[in-house]
Scaffold this active site. Structure first.
Site, PDB file in Angstrom:
ATOM      1  N   HIS A 147      -0.698   0.516   0.934  1.00  0.00           N
ATOM      2  CA  HIS A 147      -0.636   1.929   0.603  1.00  0.00           C
ATOM      3  C   HIS A 147      -0.565   2.748   1.886  1.00  0.00           C
ATOM      4  CE1 HIS A 147      -1.475   1.392  -3.639  1.00  0.00           C
ATOM      5  NE2 HIS A 147      -2.340   0.460  -3.291  1.00  0.00           N
ATOM      6  N   CYS A 189       3.734   4.113   1.138  1.00  0.00           N
ATOM      7  CA  CYS A 189       4.102   5.490   0.818  1.00  0.00           C
ATOM      8  C   CYS A 189       4.016   6.337   2.087  1.00  0.00           C
ATOM      9  CB  CYS A 189       3.143   6.065  -0.224  1.00  0.00           C
ATOM     10  SG  CYS A 189       3.299   5.278  -1.831  1.00  0.00           S
TER      11      CYS A 189
END
Ligand SMILES: *[C@@H]1O[C@H](CO)[C@@H](O)[C@H](O)[C@H]1NC(C)=O
Ligand SMILES: *[C@@H]1O[C@H](CO)[C@@H](O)[C@H](O)[C@H]1NC(C)=O
Ligand SMILES: *[C@@H]1O[C@H](CO)[C@@H](O)[C@H](O)[C@H]1NC(C)=O
Length: 460
Positions: A147, A189
């Site tokens: 992430h 991300c």
């Protein structure tokens, strides 16, 4: 005649440049930043990358792999001791050596490993550990999957690596002559925000990212037996490409095009970016992803690629359940388990529903809390409006303030734990914007005030 001769040697030079793989050692640093079963993709892609580097003859002593190592034996894993990165793929766990595991997988250890600081590693973890012990003739390849958020890449338990610290380490390595050239692939991300406007173009470093500064990366590969998304679009794309390609012919740019294509599927589109010295684009992959001696193209042909063309639209609350954004993976996972598992007991079904409801509540509360936070921090606005702060996509200019704000927020609001609820990180852009424009004390006071008001902050 002289002109023709000149043109001819230019052509020859170009050919030589493209096929020449320089001497010196190759180093690879592979990082999976996640723990917990729903983050299956992270260790799956890192284990595949590890095997790929090994199969391409990079010696094990020159590969450093950091991964939490809870996946293969997670109680939720229906095939104990097994990791795949596509449904029905080969087991990647055997031979997937991890040099740093569990609590040793931190940004601090990562930065020491990257900069070859053996003493520093020992101080942090109390034992000797392998580092990227590279010198001025060496080529270094770094790949990270997990992430991310604006200006940050995550390590286990919502501990963030800040873009400023990563780029300072890279500049330090350049000053200390620790590499000839270096390539980084970052799959998370907002991964563009790790480099955009910060990575110098003149320190022989080239990077690609799965997303630009402000968008998500995307998952692939729902496994209906393992009940998890087991790969990412970008991560799976490059490892399979490297497994199949002739690395002495294929260039960094050609592989970047492969990733761009893989990240452009039905509705869930991210835009892979390149940063740093883009002239390195024309170098062959072998320079970074294999060792010249011993590598034979196509020998490690691992084959079962993801079918990325899943047709029909399949969504929950606007979230694509075929290729969800990486930060939506916990919601998408629970939603799919609920929708698709016909043989769930009533009790299990209620449990999943409650979990899903709670995550949707956290998502909503994180958004409204952020709005209130911006309002509170803007009581004496310094040039911008609340809307500017809430919608702006600025870079991190005040890293100290951003770090302090994140630290205070996670201490004050464990109920919106951004490790457990990665989708809440979408709101962090507002923290960056606030820090760029308001006084740090105003930002910190606003966090104190607003987290006090939100009961969800204390709900665990
Ligand atoms: C960029 O990389 C190329 C090829 O490796 C090199 O020749 C050139 O000097 C580098 N440019 C800068 C600005 O460092
Ligand atoms: C994505 O794919 C579509 C359809 O195949 C194409 O028209 C478009 O140019 C692609 N976008 C990018 C950024 O490659
Ligand atoms: C590595 O090579 C072995 C033996 O050739 C093969 O079975 C395996 O699939 C390869 N791994 C990858 C990731 O390509």
């Amino acid at each position: 005649m002289a002109l023709r001769h000149g043109a001819l040697s230019l052509v020859l030079l170009a050919v030589v440049l493209v096929v020449r793989v320089e001497s010196g050692k190759n180093w690879a640093l592979i990082v999976a930043g996640s723990k917990d079963y729903y983050n299956y993709f992270s260790q799956a892609v890192s284990c595949h990358a590890y095997h790929t580097m090994r199969n391409n003859s990079i010696p094990p002593e020159n590969i450093v792999h950091m991964a939490y190592d809870d996946l293969a034996h997670d109680p939720e894993n229906p095939v104990q001791g097994n990791i795949v990165n596509v449904p029905e793929g080969p087991n990647l766990y055997p031979g997937c050596k991890m040099d740093y595991r569990k609590k040793e997988v931190t940004p601090e250890v990562f930065l020491k490993v990257l900069t070859g600081d053996k003493e520093g590693v020992k101080k942090l973890i109390g034992r000797e550990g392998k580092v990227v012990d590279s010198g001025p003739d060496d080529h270094v390849f770094v790949t990270m999957v997990d992430h991310g958020g604006p200006g940050v890449f995550y390590f286990p338990d919502f501990v963030e690596l800040h873009n400023t610290d990563l780029n300072n380490a890279l500049k330090q390595m350049h000053r200390e002559n620790r590499y000839k050239e270096m390539v980084l692939y970052v799959d998370s991300c907002n991964s563009g925000s790790m480099f955009e406007g910060i990575l110098p173009k003149n320190i022989n470093i080239y990077s690609t990212t799965c997303a630009n500064t402000h968008e998500s990366g995307y998952m692939c590969c729902w496994d209906e037996f393992r009940l998890s998304f087991v790969g990412t679009q970008y991560g799976n794309a490059w490892v399979y490409d490297t497994d199949k390609a002739n690395l002495h012919k294929k260039t960094l740019y050609q592989q970047y095009e492969v990733m761009k294509k893989a990240c452009n599927v039905s509705g869930s589109v991210s835009h892979p970016q390149q940063y740093g010295n883009l002239s390195m684009n024309s170098q062959v992959l072998a320079q970074y992803q294999s060792k010249a001696e011993g590598y034979q193209p196509g020998v490690c042909l691992n084959t079962l690629e993801a079918d990325n063309t899943l047709g029909s639209k399949f969504t929950f609350a606007g979230i694509d359940l075929n290729n969800p954004a990486i930060d939506m993976v916990p919601i998408a996972t629970v939603a799919r388990r609920l929708i698709e598992s016909r043989d769930l007991s009533g009790e299990k079904r209620e449990e999943l529903k409650a979990e899903l409801r709670h995550m949707m509540l956290v998502k909503e509360k994180a958004e409204s809390l952020t709005k209130d936070l911006v309002k509170a921090a803007m009581s004496s606005p310094r040039g911008l409006t609340e809307i500017d702060i809430l919608t702006g996509k600025e870079r991190v200019f005040n890293s100290e303030c951003y770090k302090a704000a994140l630290g205070l927020f996670s201490a004050r609001c464990p109920g919106i734990n951004m490790g457990r609820y990665p989708f809440a990180r979408r709101n962090l852009q507002a923290f960056i914007n606030l820090c760029n424009h308001q006084r740090q004390t105003d930002v910190m006071n606003a966090i104190m005030e607003v987290t006090e008001k939100y009961g969800i902050c204390r709900a665990l």
